[in-house]
Design an enzyme around this catalytic site. Sequence first.
Site, mmCIF file in Angstrom:
data_model
loop_
_atom_site.group_PDB
_atom_site.id
_atom_site.type_symbol
_atom_site.label_atom_id
_atom_site.label_comp_id
_atom_site.label_asym_id
_atom_site.label_seq_id
_atom_site.Cartn_x
_atom_site.Cartn_y
_atom_site.Cartn_z
ATOM 1 N N GLY A 59 0.803 -1.215 0.000
ATOM 2 C CA GLY A 59 0.000 0.000 0.000
ATOM 3 C C GLY A 59 0.835 1.265 0.000
ATOM 4 N N ASN A 149 4.907 -4.843 9.169
ATOM 5 C CA ASN A 149 5.058 -5.748 10.319
ATOM 6 C C ASN A 149 6.233 -5.314 11.180
ATOM 7 O OD1 ASN A 149 7.572 -7.615 9.644
ATOM 8 N ND2 ASN A 149 6.459 -7.232 7.742
ATOM 9 N N CYS A 206 -3.565 -4.863 9.779
ATOM 10 C CA CYS A 206 -4.509 -4.168 8.914
ATOM 11 C C CYS A 206 -5.570 -5.123 8.385
ATOM 12 C CB CYS A 206 -3.792 -3.486 7.757
ATOM 13 S SG CYS A 206 -3.080 -1.902 8.234
ATOM 14 N N CYS A 355 -10.898 -16.612 15.436
ATOM 15 C CA CYS A 355 -10.856 -15.245 14.917
ATOM 16 C C CYS A 355 -10.310 -15.351 13.493
ATOM 17 C CB CYS A 355 -10.008 -14.344 15.810
ATOM 18 S SG CYS A 355 -8.286 -14.865 15.920
#
Length: 397
Positions: A59, A149, A206, A355
């Site tokens: 990104g 990270n 993210c 999760c």
Amino acid sequence: MAHCREEDAMPPKSAPSDIADLSREELQRYSRHLVLPEVGAEGQRALKRARVLLVGAGGLGSPLGLYLAAAGVGTLGLVDDDVVDVTNLQRQVVFGVDDVGLPKVERAARRLRNLNPHVDVIAHHERLSAATAAGLVTAYDIVVDGSDNFPTRFCLNDACVFAGRPDVFGSVYRFEGQVSVFDARRGPCYRCLFPHPPPPGSVPSCAEGGVLGILPGLVGLIQATETIKMILGIGETLVGKLLVVDALRMRFTHLNLLKDPACPVCSAQASIHQLRDEAYTCEPVGTDWDGDEYAVSPTQLHAALQRPNAPALLDVREPAEREIATLNNTYEIPIDELPTRLAELPRDRDLVVYCLSGGRSARAVRLLREAGFHRVSHLAGGLRAWTEQIDPSLPRY
Ligand SMILES: [Zn+2]
């Protein structure tokens, strides 16, 4: 001030001798730079001589790569070990649908060479680590951190401190971005702010927390601007400052940063003298769950769910995540609400928590066991591992 018209800025008619190393095609291409007194031919040559390392072709790396290549930075190194995924296209604008499934650095390099063939783009298809960071960093003048990270961020910071290179830092999360220039020779480094990574699983990635697709564009372009200014030696940089970008309220806040006299890497009391790979994992994806006695594999859970006394499933993700993909949940309690909603859960039935990738569910298991729930375990690798191993039809995110 009026906007400049296109014809106001034509390239010089003839090349003065001091820009002989810029070809005729380059003179034309960079004409809007050449007419700026702060850049000019000398600045354009400095850009051409510059070697910039972009760590992360994602990104942040997308706008960084596109604009630094367009500006004529002569050598651009790209470091990334990932392949393009369809979930990247929401923000990683250097890629298109034809790139999905292919190595990011190779596809980004191809795009940047097409944008500006005068730039030498070097693709390093690898993950930056303690073994490779020093060699990579010393081969370039300026390092730009577009990683996502903590292990990479800390390793890169330390390598820049040791090699005496500026580290143009950027990070994004949800609607907020942060930018700084860490240069231990002139100001603080990243460890002056954060001496060590946070506890594993304590910070959502993210992928788990989300990010507004435009935000890495905004932050990456601020990093690119800082990089260009440093190469040109103009203006003021973000050395000693953290720029916090609040995209929702469109507020830009500057925080002053001080060098930490006890910084573990850049101070006189430094305890870190060589590169190391921090053990932090924000997304404990994978198969190494041997040390986790309360983890069950997707295969084990799948088998258990077929049995008559099947365990109940507790989904601790956020409601918006459940909209994307979900299992046949018995209970749905976001991790932050869990401490106050324990009464809703059964103590006399097997309970499997899950999760996205196994971090939040591991925290939930600890919390529940401390609260006296003895029949609780969690899905190793989370929904991602389940999607990979059991049900590939579920949407990934
Ligand atoms: Zn420091």
